[in-house]
Design a protein around this motif. Structure first.
Motif, PDB file in Angstrom:
ATOM      1  N   GLY A  31      84.645  -6.150  49.372  1.00  0.00           N
ATOM      2  CA  GLY A  31      83.913  -7.388  49.130  1.00  0.00           C
ATOM      3  C   GLY A  31      82.500  -7.353  49.673  1.00  0.00           C
ATOM      4  O   GLY A  31      81.754  -8.314  49.529  1.00  0.00           O
ATOM      5  N   GLN A  32      82.119  -6.229  50.315  1.00  0.00           N
ATOM      6  CA  GLN A  32      80.785  -6.107  50.889  1.00  0.00           C
ATOM      7  C   GLN A  32      79.804  -5.581  49.838  1.00  0.00           C
ATOM      8  O   GLN A  32      80.162  -4.799  48.959  1.00  0.00           O
ATOM      9  CB  GLN A  32      80.804  -5.152  52.087  1.00  0.00           C
ATOM     10  N   LEU A  33      78.560  -6.018  49.965  1.00  0.00           N
ATOM     11  CA  LEU A  33      77.488  -5.549  49.101  1.00  0.00           C
ATOM     12  C   LEU A  33      76.406  -4.882  49.939  1.00  0.00           C
ATOM     13  O   LEU A  33      76.257  -5.194  51.131  1.00  0.00           O
ATOM     14  CB  LEU A  33      76.860  -6.717  48.332  1.00  0.00           C
ATOM     15  N   PRO A  34      75.659  -3.942  49.356  1.00  0.00           N
ATOM     16  CA  PRO A  34      74.493  -3.400  50.080  1.00  0.00           C
ATOM     17  C   PRO A  34      73.527  -4.521  50.450  1.00  0.00           C
ATOM     18  O   PRO A  34      73.392  -5.507  49.725  1.00  0.00           O
ATOM     19  CB  PRO A  34      73.879  -2.425  49.068  1.00  0.00           C
TER      20      PRO A  34
ATOM     21  N   PHE B 140      82.339  -7.792  37.398  1.00  0.00           N
ATOM     22  CA  PHE B 140      83.264  -7.005  38.207  1.00  0.00           C
ATOM     23  C   PHE B 140      83.369  -7.566  39.624  1.00  0.00           C
ATOM     24  O   PHE B 140      84.476  -7.748  40.154  1.00  0.00           O
ATOM     25  CB  PHE B 140      82.803  -5.545  38.251  1.00  0.00           C
ATOM     26  N   TYR B 141      82.232  -7.872  40.234  1.00  0.00           N
ATOM     27  CA  TYR B 141      82.251  -8.354  41.612  1.00  0.00           C
ATOM     28  C   TYR B 141      82.928  -9.720  41.713  1.00  0.00           C
ATOM     29  O   TYR B 141      83.745  -9.959  42.614  1.00  0.00           O
ATOM     30  CB  TYR B 141      80.828  -8.432  42.164  1.00  0.00           C
TER      31      TYR B 141
ATOM     32  N   ASP C 206      77.645 -20.543  47.491  1.00  0.00           N
ATOM     33  CA  ASP C 206      77.968 -19.148  47.812  1.00  0.00           C
ATOM     34  C   ASP C 206      77.910 -18.277  46.554  1.00  0.00           C
ATOM     35  O   ASP C 206      77.429 -17.138  46.598  1.00  0.00           O
ATOM     36  CB  ASP C 206      79.363 -19.061  48.432  1.00  0.00           C
ATOM     37  N   ARG C 207      78.414 -18.828  45.431  1.00  0.00           N
ATOM     38  CA  ARG C 207      78.390 -18.064  44.184  1.00  0.00           C
ATOM     39  C   ARG C 207      76.952 -17.808  43.738  1.00  0.00           C
ATOM     40  O   ARG C 207      76.624 -16.718  43.270  1.00  0.00           O
ATOM     41  CB  ARG C 207      79.157 -18.805  43.098  1.00  0.00           C
ATOM     42  N   ALA C 208      76.083 -18.809  43.901  1.00  0.00           N
ATOM     43  CA  ALA C 208      74.678 -18.628  43.527  1.00  0.00           C
ATOM     44  C   ALA C 208      74.010 -17.574  44.418  1.00  0.00           C
ATOM     45  O   ALA C 208      73.227 -16.746  43.935  1.00  0.00           O
ATOM     46  CB  ALA C 208      73.936 -19.957  43.633  1.00  0.00           C
ATOM     47  N   GLU C 209      74.360 -17.575  45.720  1.00  0.00           N
ATOM     48  CA  GLU C 209      73.795 -16.566  46.617  1.00  0.00           C
ATOM     49  C   GLU C 209      74.294 -15.172  46.258  1.00  0.00           C
ATOM     50  O   GLU C 209      73.527 -14.200  46.281  1.00  0.00           O
ATOM     51  CB  GLU C 209      74.164 -16.910  48.062  1.00  0.00           C
ATOM     52  N   ARG C 210      75.589 -15.069  45.930  1.00  0.00           N
ATOM     53  CA  ARG C 210      76.132 -13.761  45.541  1.00  0.00           C
ATOM     54  C   ARG C 210      75.469 -13.262  44.259  1.00  0.00           C
ATOM     55  O   ARG C 210      75.154 -12.071  44.138  1.00  0.00           O
ATOM     56  CB  ARG C 210      77.644 -13.852  45.345  1.00  0.00           C
ATOM     57  N   THR C 211      75.268 -14.157  43.328  1.00  0.00           N
ATOM     58  CA  THR C 211      74.608 -13.768  42.079  1.00  0.00           C
ATOM     59  C   THR C 211      73.217 -13.238  42.352  1.00  0.00           C
ATOM     60  O   THR C 211      72.805 -12.208  41.796  1.00  0.00           O
ATOM     61  CB  THR C 211      74.533 -14.978  41.132  1.00  0.00           C
TER      62      THR C 211
ATOM     63  N   ASP D 175      69.606  -8.463  43.042  1.00  0.00           N
ATOM     64  CA  ASP D 175      68.722  -7.640  43.879  1.00  0.00           C
ATOM     65  C   ASP D 175      69.258  -6.217  44.000  1.00  0.00           C
ATOM     66  O   ASP D 175      68.504  -5.237  43.914  1.00  0.00           O
ATOM     67  CB  ASP D 175      68.581  -8.264  45.274  1.00  0.00           C
ATOM     68  N   VAL D 176      70.578  -6.089  44.221  1.00  0.00           N
ATOM     69  CA  VAL D 176      71.178  -4.753  44.345  1.00  0.00           C
ATOM     70  C   VAL D 176      71.002  -3.975  43.048  1.00  0.00           C
ATOM     71  O   VAL D 176      70.621  -2.793  43.073  1.00  0.00           O
ATOM     72  CB  VAL D 176      72.674  -4.869  44.711  1.00  0.00           C
ATOM     73  N   TRP D 177      71.267  -4.620  41.901  1.00  0.00           N
ATOM     74  CA  TRP D 177      71.157  -3.919  40.630  1.00  0.00           C
ATOM     75  C   TRP D 177      69.708  -3.499  40.352  1.00  0.00           C
ATOM     76  O   TRP D 177      69.463  -2.383  39.884  1.00  0.00           O
ATOM     77  CB  TRP D 177      71.679  -4.791  39.493  1.00  0.00           C
ATOM     78  N   ARG D 178      68.779  -4.394  40.659  1.00  0.00           N
ATOM     79  CA  ARG D 178      67.369  -4.081  40.433  1.00  0.00           C
ATOM     80  C   ARG D 178      66.939  -2.903  41.309  1.00  0.00           C
ATOM     81  O   ARG D 178      66.238  -1.982  40.842  1.00  0.00           O
ATOM     82  CB  ARG D 178      66.528  -5.315  40.736  1.00  0.00           C
ATOM     83  N   TYR D 179      67.371  -2.918  42.566  1.00  0.00           N
ATOM     84  CA  TYR D 179      67.020  -1.828  43.474  1.00  0.00           C
ATOM     85  C   TYR D 179      67.630  -0.500  43.010  1.00  0.00           C
ATOM     86  O   TYR D 179      66.947   0.543  42.999  1.00  0.00           O
ATOM     87  CB  TYR D 179      67.497  -2.169  44.886  1.00  0.00           C
ATOM     88  N   CYS D 180      68.914  -0.525  42.623  1.00  0.00           N
ATOM     89  CA  CYS D 180      69.566   0.711  42.169  1.00  0.00           C
ATOM     90  C   CYS D 180      68.919   1.237  40.901  1.00  0.00           C
ATOM     91  O   CYS D 180      68.804   2.459  40.702  1.00  0.00           O
ATOM     92  CB  CYS D 180      71.051   0.456  41.930  1.00  0.00           C
ATOM     93  N   LYS D 181      68.481   0.339  40.045  1.00  0.00           N
ATOM     94  CA  LYS D 181      67.802   0.765  38.817  1.00  0.00           C
ATOM     95  C   LYS D 181      66.491   1.466  39.138  1.00  0.00           C
ATOM     96  O   LYS D 181      66.148   2.498  38.548  1.00  0.00           O
ATOM     97  CB  LYS D 181      67.559  -0.457  37.931  1.00  0.00           C
TER      98      LYS D 181
END
Length: 586
Positions: free
Chosen positions: A369-372, A481-482, A313-318, A323-329
């Motif tokens: 605890g939710q992510l985009p 942070f997450y 689960d931790r690997a999936e969250r990472t 992906d979220v950070w790359r998209y926001c960038k």
């Protein structure tokens, strides 16, 4: 006449006599005050001592040549000068004296007799002197063996005497601690060490050990100490001592059993299984370990499966956060965070209670605890968790998946529909809407501007008030942070929650310290943050890409007011409206 002198165990004595005749004292004192130059201080001190010796000899000769002989005052004065000369030659320089006095007056200085930790003892400057003290006529090796023997006797007595066994076990623990203390002071010999006849003769009083022999003894002492703690059901201390024992000697089968037993009682099933496996690798037929393995087998298996699932689960969250950070960038979407704790220590506010503060803090800055998420269908668009806040009525709604291409008005129409016949006096569906004001066409929409452009442009690391949102600068900060937010919720167990709490408290402490240094107090809070009004026909994607938008905690927060509500007017008095997000033209 009384004479005051410095104690031999105190600081270097000053060359002064508080009750010596005034003319003598002033003469010597003037000589010392004249020593100002550090470079010549030692030479001048030496000359002063020689002058004192010569003066003493002169006075002694005059007293002896007197018709009446030397009186009592002359004898006391001679003895005082002799004592001062014998005790020392004073400070080597005025700077040395000032430095010593400053050290004594320092608030952090702790006399060595009152030091409780090695760090405090080191600061006193007398660590070496105190650590070399031991009982007269005894050596570390002899003391270690004697205290170890006393500990073994106490354990044996505890097993025989049921009525007072707890007292015996406590004595055994103290004896084993003393033995370990002395074992740490022994300097081991080389492996090829050959003792001399004198060393062999003195072996009973001053035994010697090689490094391996010393490690084996330390392992036995720690393992026995773990046994005493186990008899008292001090499972945490049992675990710690057994860990030390196997650290010194991994072949200590008893220490492995005691470590496994401690983990069993602490319900650390996977660690208990690891200790059992390590012990059985050394002695495959050990009955105690085999019995424990049979008893805990299923719990150990489930604990290992659970740990493997957590790692997946931790690997999936990472991967998702990357992906979220790359998209926001790529899309110029800014992310932010707030401190996940409200206090930097447990007793910060005893009156209200830490739990109450934390509950209020998390209510004000919710983290779901939710992510985009990227949608696999519908063109692969992104959805965001969105929070609609209604300050006028102290209510809110959470939307788990809000598409970026969705228009805010469509969601608002579903939640706050218009009356079919246009009669605004009819009741709305919300039981808390007493005045029937929550209709889609009657709502003003805003979002708060958390990080001002001036702060971002003027300083590389702007100083943020702890109550404000801090911009996430890189992918690593977002991941930390997450993961900390999940750990504080208990998803990773109590130990990880403690680690995350310590890290967040350290972060909050640095924020507070920087703010207080610049503004003088945490009560010097910044002005209420500006807001941006959003046209209901705008999409969520337009809101996210607005240059004033910073998404705190991966949660888009939208504020809604009935246009004519008094709370709306009061809100606009406090918050400046910077901009308006208009819908794109078709």
């Amino acid at each position: 006449m009384k004479v005051k002198t410095s104690s031999p165990s105190s600081a270097p004595p000053l060359i002064c006599f508080t009750t010596i005749p005034t003319q003598v004292f002033e003469s010597f004192q003037s000589e010392i005050k004249m020593t100002k130059d550090e470079g010549t201080a030692k030479e001048e001190t030496k000359q002063l001592i020689e002058k004192m010796k010569a003066t003493k000899e002169k006075w002694d000769a005059e007293a002896a040549a007197s018709p009446d002989g030397p009186d009592e005052t002359d004898e006391l004065l001679s003895q005082a000068i002799s004592m001062a000369l014998g005790q020392g030659k004073g400070w080597s320089s005025p700077g040395e004296r000032e430095k010593y006095l400053e050290k004594l007056l320092d608030d952090e200085f702790i006399p060595p007799l009152f030091a409780e930790t090695n760090e405090e003892l080191e600061k006193s400057g007398l660590k070496d002197a105190f650590t070399t003290l031991h009982n007269e006529g005894e050596t570390p090796g002899k003391s270690m063996l004697e205290f170890r023997k006393k500990g073994n006797v106490s354990v044996a007595l505890g097993r025989k005497n049921v009525a007072k066994n707890m007292s015996y076990y406590r004595d055994a623990i103290n004896h084993y601690y003393e033995a370990y203390h002395w074992a740490c002071r022994i300097v081991p010999k080389e492996e090829d060490f050959v003792p001399t006849p004198e060393e062999l003769a003195a072996a009973d009083e001053d035994p010697y050990f090689t490094q391996k022999e010393l490690d084996d003894l330390r392992s036995i002492i720690c393992s026995n100490c773990a046994l005493a703690h186990m008899c008292l059901k001090n499972w945490g201390y049992t675990r710690d001592e057994a860990k030390k024992a196997v650290g010194f000697n991994r072949s200590n089968i008893k220490a492995w059993y005691r470590l496994a037993k401690a983990h069993q009682m602490l319900q650390n099933w996977e660690e208990a299984g690891n200790a059992i496996d390590s012990g059985l690798d050394i002695e495959k037929e050990n009955k105690e370990l085999l019995t424990l393995q049979k008893k805990l087998g299923e719990k150990v298996r489930k604990a290992r499966l659970h740990r493997q699932q957590r790692e997946r689960d931790r690997a999936e969250r990472t991967s998702r956060i990357k992906d979220v950070w790359r998209y926001c960038k790529e899309e110029n979407i800014s992310l932010g965070r707030v401190p996940l704790v409200a206090t930097v220590k447990d007793d910060e506010d005893d009156e209200e209670g830490v739990d109450t503060i934390e509950a209020r803090w998390h209510h004000h800055y919710p983290h779901t605890g939710q992510l985009p998420k990227r949608q696999m269908q519908d063109g692969g668009g992104w959805t965001w968790p969105v929070l609609f806040v209604y300050p006028s009525h102290h209510q809110s709604d959470f939307i788990e998946h809000f598409g970026e291409d969705e228009i805010l008005a469509l969601r608002m129409a579903q939640m706050f529909p218009e009356q079919e016949d246009g009669d605004c006096s009819k009741e709305t569906a919300m039981p808390w809407d007493y005045n029937n004001e929550f209709r889609c066409s009657n709502l003003a929409v805003y979002f708060e501007v958390h990080c001002l452009d001036a702060d971002l442009d003027s300083k590389r690391n702007p100083i943020i008030h702890p109550d404000c949102v801090e911009r996430l600068k890189d992918q690593g900060a977002a991941m930390r942070f997450y993961e900390s937010s999940r750990a504080l919720k208990g998803d990773e167990g109590p130990e990880m929650a403690t680690v995350a709490r310590c890290m967040e408290r350290k972060h909050l402490h640095h924020q507070r310290k920087a703010w207080i240094k610049k503004h003088g107090s945490l009560w010097a809070k910044p002005d209420p943050c500006p807001v941006v009004q959003v046209h209901p026909a705008a999409t969520l994607g337009q809101v996210l890409r607005n240059r004033n938008m910073v998404v705190p905690n991966f949660l888009v927060t939208i504020i809604l007011f009935p246009t004519e509500h008094p709370a709306h007017k009061e809100f606009m008095k406090k918050h400046q409206c910077k901009d308006v997000v208009e819908p794109l033209e078709a």
